[in-house]
Design a protein around this motif. Sequence first.
Motif, short mmCIF file in Angstrom:
data_model
loop_
_atom_site.label_atom_id
_atom_site.label_comp_id
_atom_site.label_asym_id
_atom_site.label_seq_id
_atom_site.Cartn_x
_atom_site.Cartn_y
_atom_site.Cartn_z
N MET A 125 0.76 -1.10 0.12
CA MET A 125 -0.04 -0.12 -0.01
C MET A 125 0.93 1.39 0.02
N PHE A 126 2.13 1.26 0.56
CA PHE A 126 3.09 2.37 0.51
C PHE A 126 3.13 2.61 -0.78
N LYS A 127 3.54 1.93 -1.71
CA LYS A 127 3.81 2.21 -3.05
C LYS A 127 2.78 3.06 -3.66
N GLU A 128 1.51 2.52 -3.78
CA GLU A 128 0.35 3.03 -4.21
C GLU A 128 0.01 4.36 -4.01
N ILE A 129 0.14 4.57 -2.40
CA ILE A 129 -0.08 6.10 -1.99
C ILE A 129 1.09 6.95 -2.35
N PHE A 130 2.46 6.38 -2.27
CA PHE A 130 3.35 7.45 -2.61
C PHE A 130 2.97 7.74 -4.27
N SER A 131 2.77 6.87 -4.94
CA SER A 131 2.60 7.07 -6.43
C SER A 131 1.54 7.86 -6.77
N PHE A 132 0.49 7.76 -6.10
CA PHE A 132 -0.64 8.52 -6.16
C PHE A 132 -0.58 10.13 -5.62
N GLU A 133 0.18 10.27 -4.71
CA GLU A 133 0.57 11.72 -4.04
C GLU A 133 1.40 12.12 -4.77
N PHE A 134 2.70 11.58 -5.60
CA PHE A 134 3.58 12.09 -6.37
C PHE A 134 3.04 12.57 -7.67
N LYS A 135 2.12 11.73 -8.24
CA LYS A 135 1.52 12.07 -9.40
C LYS A 135 0.46 13.25 -9.41
N SER A 136 -0.41 13.25 -8.15
CA SER A 136 -1.12 14.45 -7.76
C SER A 136 -0.25 15.87 -7.90
N HIS A 137 1.11 15.79 -7.03
CA HIS A 137 1.78 17.03 -7.07
C HIS A 137 2.08 17.37 -8.35
N LEU A 138 2.52 16.61 -9.10
CA LEU A 138 3.02 16.82 -10.55
C LEU A 138 2.00 17.54 -11.43
N LYS A 139 0.71 17.29 -10.98
CA LYS A 139 -0.48 17.81 -11.84
C LYS A 139 -0.79 19.15 -11.52
N ARG A 140 -0.36 19.73 -10.49
CA ARG A 140 -0.62 21.21 -9.75
C ARG A 140 0.43 22.06 -10.23
N PRO A 141 -0.01 23.42 -10.46
CA PRO A 141 0.91 24.32 -11.14
C PRO A 141 2.04 24.72 -10.03
N MET A 142 1.87 24.62 -8.80
CA MET A 142 2.58 25.03 -7.55
C MET A 142 3.99 24.69 -7.75
N ILE A 143 4.33 23.49 -8.00
CA ILE A 143 5.62 23.13 -8.25
C ILE A 143 6.42 23.68 -9.19
N TYR A 144 5.84 23.87 -10.31
CA TYR A 144 6.47 24.42 -11.69
C TYR A 144 6.84 25.77 -11.38
N ILE A 145 5.77 26.49 -10.68
CA ILE A 145 5.87 28.07 -10.31
C ILE A 145 6.96 28.05 -9.29
N PHE A 146 7.08 27.18 -8.25
CA PHE A 146 8.33 27.54 -7.49
C PHE A 146 9.59 27.23 -7.89
N THR A 147 9.69 26.12 -8.77
CA THR A 147 10.86 25.74 -9.53
C THR A 147 10.96 26.98 -10.45
N LEU A 148 10.28 27.35 -11.21
CA LEU A 148 10.64 28.56 -12.06
C LEU A 148 10.97 29.87 -11.02
N VAL A 149 10.40 30.12 -10.23
CA VAL A 149 10.96 31.26 -9.51
C VAL A 149 12.25 31.38 -8.81
N ASN A 150 12.85 30.07 -8.50
CA ASN A 150 14.01 29.54 -7.93
C ASN A 150 14.94 29.68 -9.08
N PHE A 151 14.60 29.08 -10.27
CA PHE A 151 15.37 29.30 -11.40
C PHE A 151 15.92 30.72 -11.44
N THR A 152 14.71 31.46 -11.84
CA THR A 152 14.94 32.89 -12.30
C THR A 152 15.65 33.69 -11.36
N LEU A 153 15.39 33.46 -9.96
CA LEU A 153 16.23 34.38 -8.80
C LEU A 153 17.66 34.23 -9.00
N ALA A 154 18.01 32.71 -8.93
CA ALA A 154 19.38 32.19 -9.14
C ALA A 154 20.11 32.59 -10.30
#
Length: 201
Positions: A1-30
Amino acid sequence: MFKEIFSFEFKSHLKRPMIYIFTLVNFTLAFMATISDKVRIGGANDAVFSNSPYVILSTSLLMTLIGIFTTTAFINTATLRDFENKFDGLIFTTSISKFGYLGGRFLAAFLVALMPFLGLLAGIAFASISPWISLEDVGAFHPGAYASTFFFAIIPNIFIISAIIFSFAATFKSTLHSFIGAMSILVLYLFGQSLISNINS
């Protein structure tokens, strides 16, 4: 069950724009801080190359401190989603183990929280080879400096921050308490830096 929950949670985060916005902000600042002659972070100066291992490390450590709040956002989403959607009652009637449920969600959120810092390192690296930076400000490219900073500075820092915030969120089931935990980490860090500064002086 660990694997299934991890996979669902990880894919769920990748579908949200927040991760890409934060990554772009860090890239731009640096990127902007590395090519700029006026705004320097991480200890870069006329005597130190903008892409030196020292600057890469110190910049990353500073940004992990600022990144406490972005990390809190990822951890909160993973920990509190079921409680906020009133889905926790159904989840806990199943045979999911505590380790599978909490462990899967924590690991997924932790790995996602690391991604913006890959953007940070990429920003420094791309700035170092860009045509907008003075050749006098950059030295040789050292891939080992980026790798060692990521594995020995960023990962441990974000893991500790994530574990503390996850504990607050899972215990109190409150966004407010999670951000109180984040503020506590920041205050303790600044207090520790003040003590070290006083000792050195």
